[in-house]
Design a protein around this motif. Structure first.
Motif, mmCIF file in Angstrom:
data_model
loop_
_atom_site.group_PDB
_atom_site.id
_atom_site.type_symbol
_atom_site.label_atom_id
_atom_site.label_comp_id
_atom_site.label_asym_id
_atom_site.label_seq_id
_atom_site.Cartn_x
_atom_site.Cartn_y
_atom_site.Cartn_z
ATOM 1 N N SER A 100 43.072 -0.347 64.230
ATOM 2 C CA SER A 100 42.754 0.521 65.366
ATOM 3 C C SER A 100 44.037 1.055 65.986
ATOM 4 C CB SER A 100 41.944 -0.245 66.420
ATOM 5 O OG SER A 100 42.757 -1.252 66.987
ATOM 6 N N LEU A 101 43.839 1.953 66.957
ATOM 7 C CA LEU A 101 44.953 2.476 67.743
ATOM 8 C C LEU A 101 44.869 1.868 69.131
ATOM 9 C CD1 LEU A 101 44.764 6.232 66.750
ATOM 10 C CD2 LEU A 101 46.214 4.463 65.778
ATOM 11 N N GLU A 102 45.992 1.486 69.669
ATOM 12 C CA GLU A 102 45.978 0.807 70.955
ATOM 13 C C GLU A 102 46.515 1.678 72.085
ATOM 14 O OE1 GLU A 102 48.628 -2.720 72.170
ATOM 15 O OE2 GLU A 102 46.763 -3.611 71.460
ATOM 16 N N TRP A 121 47.755 -3.375 62.998
ATOM 17 C CA TRP A 121 47.550 -3.658 61.575
ATOM 18 C C TRP A 121 46.808 -4.972 61.383
ATOM 19 C CZ3 TRP A 121 48.685 0.373 58.612
ATOM 20 C CH2 TRP A 121 49.625 1.288 59.063
ATOM 21 N N ASP A 122 47.066 -5.951 62.241
ATOM 22 C CA ASP A 122 46.420 -7.268 62.114
ATOM 23 C C ASP A 122 46.343 -7.884 63.506
ATOM 24 O OD1 ASP A 122 45.456 -9.723 61.411
ATOM 25 O OD2 ASP A 122 47.012 -10.177 59.948
ATOM 26 N N GLY A 126 49.031 -10.242 65.676
ATOM 27 C CA GLY A 126 49.576 -9.275 66.615
ATOM 28 C C GLY A 126 50.518 -8.274 65.964
ATOM 29 N N ASP A 127 50.262 -7.933 64.715
ATOM 30 C CA ASP A 127 51.114 -7.014 63.977
ATOM 31 C C ASP A 127 50.779 -5.579 64.371
ATOM 32 O OD1 ASP A 127 52.914 -5.989 62.200
ATOM 33 O OD2 ASP A 127 51.633 -6.245 60.440
ATOM 34 N N SER A 128 51.736 -4.895 65.016
ATOM 35 C CA SER A 128 51.517 -3.513 65.420
ATOM 36 C C SER A 128 52.845 -2.768 65.360
ATOM 37 C CB SER A 128 50.935 -3.449 66.831
ATOM 38 O OG SER A 128 51.846 -3.997 67.750
ATOM 39 N N THR A 129 52.764 -1.446 65.129
ATOM 40 C CA THR A 129 53.952 -0.597 65.082
ATOM 41 C C THR A 129 53.646 0.744 65.730
ATOM 42 O OG1 THR A 129 53.331 0.268 62.905
ATOM 43 C CG2 THR A 129 54.832 -1.615 62.938
ATOM 44 N N TRP A 130 54.694 1.419 66.151
ATOM 45 C CA TRP A 130 54.571 2.773 66.675
ATOM 46 C C TRP A 130 54.788 3.733 65.519
ATOM 47 C CZ3 TRP A 130 52.930 4.126 71.395
ATOM 48 C CH2 TRP A 130 52.902 3.144 72.387
ATOM 49 N N GLU A 131 53.802 4.609 65.269
ATOM 50 C CA GLU A 131 53.859 5.563 64.157
ATOM 51 C C GLU A 131 53.689 6.975 64.698
ATOM 52 O OE1 GLU A 131 54.460 4.574 61.081
ATOM 53 O OE2 GLU A 131 54.239 2.433 61.449
ATOM 54 N N LEU A 132 54.122 7.944 63.914
ATOM 55 C CA LEU A 132 53.917 9.343 64.289
ATOM 56 C C LEU A 132 52.424 9.672 64.261
ATOM 57 C CD1 LEU A 132 56.774 11.060 62.272
ATOM 58 C CD2 LEU A 132 56.689 10.681 64.736
ATOM 59 N N GLU A 133 51.959 10.342 65.308
ATOM 60 C CA GLU A 133 50.530 10.645 65.408
ATOM 61 C C GLU A 133 50.082 11.561 64.274
ATOM 62 O OE1 GLU A 133 47.318 12.678 68.466
ATOM 63 O OE2 GLU A 133 49.308 12.106 69.207
ATOM 64 N N PRO A 141 42.075 9.650 59.613
ATOM 65 C CA PRO A 141 41.547 10.466 60.721
ATOM 66 C C PRO A 141 40.431 9.769 61.492
ATOM 67 C CG PRO A 141 40.926 11.401 58.588
ATOM 68 C CD PRO A 141 41.850 10.265 58.308
ATOM 69 N N HIS A 142 39.753 8.803 60.877
ATOM 70 C CA HIS A 142 38.650 8.130 61.582
ATOM 71 C C HIS A 142 39.145 7.313 62.780
ATOM 72 C CE1 HIS A 142 40.069 4.855 58.991
ATOM 73 N NE2 HIS A 142 39.529 4.046 59.874
ATOM 74 N N LEU A 143 40.424 6.983 62.826
ATOM 75 C CA LEU A 143 40.963 6.221 63.961
ATOM 76 C C LEU A 143 41.029 7.075 65.231
ATOM 77 C CD1 LEU A 143 43.895 4.338 62.214
ATOM 78 C CD2 LEU A 143 41.718 3.381 62.929
ATOM 79 N N PHE A 144 40.986 8.393 65.092
ATOM 80 C CA PHE A 144 41.135 9.270 66.231
ATOM 81 C C PHE A 144 39.797 9.783 66.752
ATOM 82 C CE2 PHE A 144 45.139 9.272 64.068
ATOM 83 C CZ PHE A 144 46.059 9.222 65.098
#
Length: 148
Positions: A100-102, A121-122, A126-133, A141-144
């Protein structure tokens, strides 16, 4: 036989010479070094025999709770790892789909405004990263669906 050779079982490679006054001193030193070497070898072999006989092979079964090199372990359910079905490609790359997107934010990089989204990501670790939109919109695209 030189004392070094008697102790280590090979000739000395150093340029130092073993000079002593008289053959008697050299004989005594050589005998003592041979005795010391024999006693050391006997002690080491006794130790190896003891260790080899006293060592038990480690055996584990499924669902054993094991932490190596810890004296006490208090069981915690969060320490148990669940097996997951992981797909590995031929080039040994593991593809992990985003969950998901947080969050989202806009940053200025090299004079340009860039939209970033925080991708989860998990959740367990607590695995998360900042990515280009824009990259994430292309990949998933389903995340948006929550954003217009």
């Amino acid at each position: 036989m030189a004392p070094y050779e008697a102790l280590y079982g090979r000739k000395c490679r150093n340029s130092l010479c073993w000079y002593q006054d008289g053959e008697a001193v050299l004989e005594q030193t050589t005998e003592k070094l041979i005795m010391v070497r024999d006693r050391m070898q006997a002690s080491q072999s006794r130790h190896n025999i003891y260790v080899d006989h006293m060592r038990r092979p480690l055996e584990f079964t499924a669902r054993d709770h094991v932490f190596l090199r810890l004296r006490k372990h208090v069981f915690d359910p969060s320490h148990v790892l669940e097996s997951e079905d992981v797909q590995i490609r031929e080039d040994l790359i593991v593809e992990v789909p985003p969950i998901s997107l947080e969050d989202s934010r806009v940053e200025e990089r090299r004079g340009k405004l860039v939209s970033l989204v925080k991708v989860i990501w998990d959740r367990r670790i607590g695995d998360s990263t900042w990515e280009l939109e824009e990259d994430m919109r292309k990949l998933d695209p389903h995340l948006f669906s929550w954003r217009i």
